[in-house]
Design a protein around this motif. Structure first.
Motif, PDB file in Angstrom:
ATOM      1  N   TYR A 168       0.757  -1.231   0.036  1.00 19.85           N
ATOM      2  CA  TYR A 168      -0.169  -0.014   0.000  1.00 19.85           C
ATOM      3  C   TYR A 168       0.857   1.387   0.105  1.00 19.85           C
ATOM      4  N   LYS A 169       0.122   2.197  -0.373  1.00 15.48           N
ATOM      5  CA  LYS A 169       1.183   3.708  -0.349  1.00 15.48           C
ATOM      6  C   LYS A 169       1.230   3.956   1.121  1.00 15.48           C
ATOM      7  N   TYR A 170       0.421   3.742   2.149  1.00 11.59           N
ATOM      8  CA  TYR A 170       0.809   3.781   3.341  1.00 11.59           C
ATOM      9  C   TYR A 170      -0.348   2.847   4.039  1.00 11.59           C
ATOM     10  N   SER A 171      -0.053   2.214   5.418  1.00  8.79           N
ATOM     11  CA  SER A 171      -0.906   1.487   5.913  1.00  8.79           C
ATOM     12  C   SER A 171      -0.346   1.120   7.272  1.00  8.79           C
ATOM     13  N   GLY A 172      -0.945   0.606   8.152  1.00 12.80           N
ATOM     14  CA  GLY A 172      -0.433   0.228   9.595  1.00 12.80           C
ATOM     15  C   GLY A 172      -1.692   0.178  10.516  1.00 12.80           C
TER      16      GLY A 172
ATOM     17  N   THR B 214      14.806   1.290  11.167  1.00  9.16           N
ATOM     18  CA  THR B 214      14.244   0.376  10.355  1.00  9.16           C
ATOM     19  C   THR B 214      13.369  -0.849  11.131  1.00  9.16           C
ATOM     20  N   GLY B 215      12.007  -0.797  10.656  1.00  2.00           N
ATOM     21  CA  GLY B 215      11.268  -1.925  11.532  1.00  2.00           C
ATOM     22  C   GLY B 215      11.225  -3.258  10.638  1.00  2.00           C
ATOM     23  N   PRO B 216      10.256  -3.994  11.069  1.00  2.00           N
ATOM     24  CA  PRO B 216      10.350  -5.403  10.656  1.00  2.00           C
ATOM     25  C   PRO B 216       9.461  -5.042   9.106  1.00  2.00           C
ATOM     26  N   GLN B 217       8.822  -4.167   8.751  1.00  2.00           N
ATOM     27  CA  GLN B 217       8.078  -4.221   7.246  1.00  2.00           C
ATOM     28  C   GLN B 217       8.910  -2.768   6.805  1.00  2.00           C
ATOM     29  N   ALA B 218      10.137  -2.999   6.356  1.00  2.00           N
ATOM     30  CA  ALA B 218      10.911  -1.548   5.795  1.00  2.00           C
ATOM     31  C   ALA B 218      10.114  -1.119   4.486  1.00  2.00           C
ATOM     32  N   TYR B 219      10.227   0.319   4.516  1.00  2.00           N
ATOM     33  CA  TYR B 219       9.892   1.087   3.431  1.00  2.00           C
ATOM     34  C   TYR B 219       8.373   1.181   3.759  1.00  2.00           C
ATOM     35  N   ASN B 220       7.533   0.873   4.758  1.00  2.00           N
ATOM     36  CA  ASN B 220       6.198   1.103   5.132  1.00  2.00           C
ATOM     37  C   ASN B 220       6.148   1.684   6.176  1.00  2.00           C
ATOM     38  N   PRO B 221       5.045   2.551   6.540  1.00  2.00           N
ATOM     39  CA  PRO B 221       5.058   3.362   7.491  1.00  2.00           C
ATOM     40  C   PRO B 221       5.396   3.073   8.977  1.00  2.00           C
ATOM     41  N   GLY B 222       6.241   3.814   9.565  1.00  2.00           N
ATOM     42  CA  GLY B 222       6.859   3.485  11.030  1.00  2.00           C
ATOM     43  C   GLY B 222       8.042   2.679  11.007  1.00  2.00           C
ATOM     44  N   GLY B 223       8.365   2.301  12.107  1.00  2.00           N
ATOM     45  CA  GLY B 223       9.692   1.204  12.305  1.00  2.00           C
ATOM     46  C   GLY B 223       9.885   1.130  13.714  1.00  2.00           C
ATOM     47  N   ASP B 224      11.173   1.105  14.149  1.00  2.00           N
ATOM     48  CA  ASP B 224      11.379   1.089  15.593  1.00  2.00           C
ATOM     49  C   ASP B 224      11.523   2.454  15.984  1.00  2.00           C
ATOM     50  N   VAL B 225      11.165   3.034  17.515  1.00  2.00           N
ATOM     51  CA  VAL B 225      11.016   4.117  17.925  1.00  2.00           C
ATOM     52  C   VAL B 225      12.476   4.426  18.576  1.00  2.00           C
ATOM     53  N   VAL B 226      12.955   5.549  18.212  1.00  2.00           N
ATOM     54  CA  VAL B 226      14.455   6.282  18.580  1.00  2.00           C
ATOM     55  C   VAL B 226      14.127   7.495  19.155  1.00  2.00           C
ATOM     56  N   SER B 227      14.876   7.854  20.372  1.00  2.00           N
ATOM     57  CA  SER B 227      14.925   9.234  21.055  1.00  2.00           C
ATOM     58  C   SER B 227      16.029   9.933  20.433  1.00  2.00           C
ATOM     59  N   TRP B 228      15.901  11.144  19.853  1.00  2.00           N
ATOM     60  CA  TRP B 228      17.157  11.858  19.612  1.00  2.00           C
ATOM     61  C   TRP B 228      17.309  13.113  20.195  1.00  2.00           C
ATOM     62  N   VAL B 229      18.341  13.670  20.716  1.00  2.00           N
ATOM     63  CA  VAL B 229      18.551  14.662  21.476  1.00  2.00           C
ATOM     64  C   VAL B 229      19.314  15.721  20.846  1.00  2.00           C
ATOM     65  N   SER B 230      19.325  16.924  21.115  1.00  2.00           N
ATOM     66  CA  SER B 230      20.312  18.030  20.508  1.00  2.00           C
ATOM     67  C   SER B 230      20.483  18.937  21.941  1.00  2.00           C
ATOM     68  N   LYS B 231      21.668  19.152  22.055  1.00  2.00           N
ATOM     69  CA  LYS B 231      22.073  19.834  23.460  1.00  2.00           C
ATOM     70  C   LYS B 231      22.609  21.553  22.870  1.00  2.00           C
ATOM     71  N   ASN B 232      22.589  21.562  21.541  1.00  2.00           N
ATOM     72  CA  ASN B 232      22.986  22.818  21.279  1.00  2.00           C
ATOM     73  C   ASN B 232      21.870  23.589  20.410  1.00  2.00           C
ATOM     74  N   TYR B 233      20.789  23.435  20.579  1.00  2.00           N
ATOM     75  CA  TYR B 233      19.558  24.003  20.011  1.00  2.00           C
ATOM     76  C   TYR B 233      19.452  23.523  18.533  1.00  2.00           C
ATOM     77  N   GLY B 234      19.480  22.262  18.235  1.00  2.00           N
ATOM     78  CA  GLY B 234      19.205  21.706  16.929  1.00  2.00           C
ATOM     79  C   GLY B 234      20.184  21.590  16.175  1.00  2.00           C
ATOM     80  N   GLN B 235      21.580  22.317  16.229  1.00  2.00           N
ATOM     81  CA  GLN B 235      22.715  22.218  15.433  1.00  2.00           C
ATOM     82  C   GLN B 235      23.187  20.791  14.837  1.00  2.00           C
ATOM     83  N   THR B 236      23.504  20.145  16.008  1.00  2.00           N
ATOM     84  CA  THR B 236      23.748  18.618  15.929  1.00  2.00           C
ATOM     85  C   THR B 236      22.845  17.620  16.798  1.00  2.00           C
ATOM     86  N   TRP B 237      22.698  16.591  16.329  1.00  2.00           N
ATOM     87  CA  TRP B 237      21.643  15.436  17.158  1.00  2.00           C
ATOM     88  C   TRP B 237      22.454  14.195  17.568  1.00  2.00           C
TER      89      TRP B 237
END
Length: 484
Positions: free
Chosen positions: A58-62, A390-413
């Motif tokens: 599908y174009k998108y699903s889940g 990347t989750g178990p259904q690659a190239y479909n919506p979603g995947g595994d969830v990750v927490s990203w943090v920037s300590k310099n107001y978004g310049q690097t993550w």
């Protein structure tokens, strides 16, 4: 495919959209009463749109119980009772209808309430998912949206403050050319409440050519709504996402180029209001003439058109100083698969010295419909939580969830923590509660991206511990299971 699972097919025609639906999606009559019955567990809706005829299905699903990005909020923390109230698109055991469902997490007892099914939307289209609001007296409001004009929208309100056991329909009206008219159609609803002012809602309306026109409306009491005001009406229409922090409303939006159909969306625009919609300004204080009708205008943040890229809006937020933070995903086209990659996660923020826009790419993922949320955590620390692994259904919506943090107001993550691993189904559409409490910091659902499946619901705390909401329960409240 079983009849109980066959649902909704969108046939995309360039320049227009045609919807082919099952009999159950015919326009229903207004319900005489709400269901107000217990769900006995958390079951999210599984939904698909536009079969592709290839391995991606599908174009998108889940599992799309917290879809789409243009609905908000799904969850609100109420400090008065120390509970996070949340709604979602629920369903029955056969996934044969969309149930507008509400629950809460009690931060004192660490328990969740047996969800209340407020109404049956008589469709399986997850574009009709509900959103909620809480007024200054503690009454909980549910806004039951509609995808286009074929089905009605509803507004309902809890009978008692901070109580999800029973809701009643609100016979709302809006001002249409000076005449009070039933307020029964709104799409992509985003609603905010402020004591003394009432409600401000941003939403879309479809014109006679199926173009999505974006605008907003206000109401002091939730029952009588003012005249709808248009923000954007450029070429083929728009999607918008929004946020309210303090007294400021922030809106980020794209546009659909004429002649390419609704699968194509590009560019990034931004406006904000500090006076409850009486006036709108750009990030650096310029005032445009509304509605915007040309793609070149002073609200433009990023010209994705010249780069020949689609732009998919994820989230917008405001920092402690009221400066905007915007998250979007770009790609080379609307169809799933590696050919339209990379799907870059763009983060836009303000250079406070020059008062101009800056941007960086946080990471890349594998679907146009990967969706995460932005968190402002102090003067310089920012966080994004989303399914970038990347989750178990690659190239479909979603995947595994990750927490990203920037300590310099978004310049690097940097990755702070991967929240889910070795999942059976893709996790998608991580939503940030309004006034998020550290114990209930993000909320989402899972589902198989390539075939109908059950969909469970999850939340995370700020530390990154993930809890699954019980799929079955019988009592008034139940504990939650921490997943490893």
């Amino acid at each position: 495919m079983r009849k109980t699972i066959q649902i909704f097919i969108l046939t995309a025609i360039i320049g227009s959209s045609v919807f082919i639906t099952k009999a159950q999606d015919k326009k229903p009559t207004k319900p005489k009463e709400l269901l107000n019955k217990k769900a006995n567990g958390f079951k999210g809706i599984w939904y698909m749109i536009q079969p592709t005829g290839n391995e991606y299905a599908y174009k998108y699903s889940g599992g799309l119980g917290t879809y789409p990005a243009n609905h908000r909020p799904f969850a609100i923390y109420a400090k008065e009772v120390n509970k996070t109230f949340f709604c979602y698109g629920g369903t029955n055991d056969k996934n044969s209808t969309l149930l507008h469902t509400i629950s809460y997490y009690d931060h004192s007892t660490k328990m969740v309430a047996n969800p209340t099914i407020v109404l049956d939307k008589k469709t399986v289209d997850a574009h009709d998912n509900p959103v909620i609001s809480i007024d200054s007296l503690g009454y909980i409001w549910m806004f039951s949206t509609s995808h286009g004009v074929e089905r009605p929208s509803y507004i309902s309100k809890s009978v008692k403050p901070y109580d999800i056991s029973k809701f009643e329909l609100v016979n709302a009206t809006e001002d249409v050319k000076g005449v009070e008219t039933p307020f029964t159609n709104f799409s992509y609803f985003q609603v905010y409440y402020e004591k003394g002012k009432g409600f401000l809602a941003l939403f879309s309306r479809y014109d006679e050519n199926a173009r999505r026109v974006i605008g907003f409306n206000t109401s002091k009491d939730g029952q009588k709504w003012d005249k709808w005001k248009v923000i954007g009406n450029i070429e083929g229409g728009h999607y918008q996402v929004s946020a309210k922090v303090g007294g400021k409303i922030a809106v980020a939006f794209d546009y659909h180029p004429d002649g390419k159909g609704l699968d194509y969306r590009t560019n990034l625009y931004y406006l904000e209001s500090s006076d409850w919609g009486d006036s709108w300004q750009t990030m650096n204080g310029k005032t445009p003439e509304l509605p915007l009708v040309k793609k070149e205008n002073i609200a433009l943040v990023k010209d994705f058109t010249s780069l020949k890229l689609n732009n998919y809006l994820l989230d917008v937020n405001l920092d402690a100083e009221g400066k905007p933070l915007i998250l979007s995903v770009s790609s080379k086209g609307p169809q799933p698969g590696p050919q339209n990659g990379p799907r870059d996660w763009h983060f836009f923020y303000t250079n406070k010295k020059t008062n101009t826009w800056e941007s960086t790419v946080i990471t890349s993922s594998d679907s146009n419909y990967d969706m995460g949320s932005i968190y402002a955590e102090g003067k310089k620390q920012l966080r994004v939580i989303g399914p970038t692994a990347t989750g178990p259904q690659a190239y479909n919506p979603g995947g595994d969830v990750v927490s990203w943090v920037s300590k310099n107001y978004g310049q690097t993550w940097k990755i702070s923590k991967q929240l889910t691993k070795n999942s059976e189904r893709n996790h998608s559409y991580v939503r940030k509660p309004n006034f998020a409490n550290d114990d209930f910091y993000g909320f989402w659902a899972d589902g198989n991206g390539r075939k109908p499946s059950e969909s469970n619901l999850y939340f995370t705390n700020k530390k990154g511990d993930v809890f699954m909401l019980p799929r079955t329960m019988t009592g008034e409240e139940a504990s939650v299971e921490k997943i490893k």
